[in-house]
Design an enzyme around this catalytic site. Sequence first.
Site, PDB file in Angstrom:
ATOM      1  N   GLU A   1      27.962  -2.379 -49.194  1.00 19.13           N
ATOM      2  CA  GLU A   1      28.941  -1.301 -49.067  1.00 19.13           C
ATOM      3  C   GLU A   1      28.328  -0.013 -49.603  1.00 19.13           C
ATOM      4  O   GLU A   1      27.670  -0.015 -50.648  1.00 19.13           O
ATOM      5  CB  GLU A   1      30.210  -1.648 -49.852  1.00 19.13           C
ATOM      6  CG  GLU A   1      31.282  -0.574 -49.821  1.00 19.13           C
ATOM      7  CD  GLU A   1      32.533  -0.961 -50.585  1.00 19.13           C
ATOM      8  OE1 GLU A   1      33.214  -0.066 -51.112  1.00 19.13           O
ATOM      9  OE2 GLU A   1      32.824  -2.186 -50.664  1.00 19.13           O
TER      10      GLU A   1
ATOM     11  N   GLU B   1      34.572   8.910 -53.283  1.00 23.62           N
ATOM     12  CA  GLU B   1      35.890   8.404 -53.647  1.00 23.62           C
ATOM     13  C   GLU B   1      36.503   9.388 -54.643  1.00 23.62           C
ATOM     14  O   GLU B   1      35.843  10.328 -55.090  1.00 23.62           O
ATOM     15  CB  GLU B   1      35.799   7.023 -54.298  1.00 23.62           C
ATOM     16  CG  GLU B   1      35.273   5.928 -53.396  1.00 23.62           C
ATOM     17  CD  GLU B   1      35.162   4.593 -54.117  1.00 23.62           C
ATOM     18  OE1 GLU B   1      36.100   3.798 -54.011  1.00 23.62           O
ATOM     19  OE2 GLU B   1      34.144   4.371 -54.795  1.00 23.62           O
TER      20      GLU B   1
END
Length: 455
Positions: free
Chosen positions: A314, A319
């Site tokens: 990933e 974020e």
Amino acid sequence: MKTFRKGISILVALAMIVTICAVDSPKTSQAGVKVIVGKKLNVEITDTDTIVVKGKAKAKSSNKKIAKVDGIDKYEKNSNIHIKGLKVGKTTIKVKVGKSSKKIKVTVYPKTVSGVRAAKTSETSATISWAKSKGATGYKVYRSNSRNAGYVPIKSVKGTSCSDPKLAKGKFYYYKIQAYGKKKIKSEDLSNPVYVRTWKQIWSDEFNGNKVNENVWNYDIGDGGWGNRELQYYRPENNIVKDGKLIIKNEFQYDEDAEQCVPDSYYSGRMNTKGKFDFKYGKLEFRVKQAKGVGTWTAGWALGKDKVWPNCGEIDVFETTSSRLKQTIPQSLHCKKFNGMAGSSANKHFDTTVTTATSAYHTYGVIWTDYDITFTIDGQATGNYNPDNFVVEGRGNQDLTVWPYCQPFYLIVNCAIGGVLGGQVTPEFWTKVKQEGDIGYYEDYLYYDWIRVYQ
């Protein structure tokens, strides 16, 4: 008369012998000096190099302004003659061992260039700069598309910078610099290489039009926590294309009398490109203005198309966290070794403070090669992951536990509500859109200006 002529002949013959001996004498003398090291010496200016000869030697320079004898170490069998370069040029060192001597040619050349940098000034041009090299009167710039071979000169300049204005897209350009001084005497070595990489855009979504391009995107639908104790239900209608932007709309209801969120009232949007677009190696960038509501958790990321998490790998290009002002931007990697779950070695993430994350657009990116991953924000590197640092021996990119990033990845965009990084949801910084009795309806928005992929 015959006697006189005979005497003359003898004198001529003797003179010839003496002349021949006189001519041969230096050769005989030279043959007596045995040079073990440094038969022809190249010395970098201000540095010292050594001539090693057999026997106990003496030495002197014919031009002490260019190079000088900087000491002689005499041993039982050899002598080490230290020669220091003082000025770019050529001279000779006369070495004597006993009655024999020999002249050794010495060239003093400029310092090897250091401090080289290369930076793109546009997608098709670059500027190369370097530190001034002692003894240099000019510099030659070499370029190659390969780090280790193929360098050819492209420019000669007097200063310590130059431009390279005609670069093709989608290539590496490596540069080395060589200094030259008086009489074009060149530094013996070229500088260490530096490079720029031009990118060729292979995919983008500029979010023009008035709806999501379903040839590119799939909708993720539903709830269930998504593995992170998130609260929202994802639905297609919360992904809105308008005014050249993708707007992910976040919603929830708040019971103002009870001062608590209404359960199961959270909605947001999430989309992915699985089966429609993926890529392997390159540069991925998201141009984004972050959601600001307390409890939101925005993300632009990518997953490996093969295997299941965490073995698929990933890459979280950006974020936000549960911090009240959403100014901390984590950029993270997850794999079998680093995933934050029990048995793993925590997470690999890089946190950057972006004070205007929720009020202005910023470009969050990742540069992904076959041997490392570098995160960027607004073009500046913010962290680097090199798998070689996490293996005992060999190359890290051969170990799938730390490097599953050897397969194509697809893209995901979403805004979660609550959960591990969203934290507690409150109405702060959300927009109230209506009131029905004690229930307030709140919205917040994550804006994507564009998403682009380059190779």
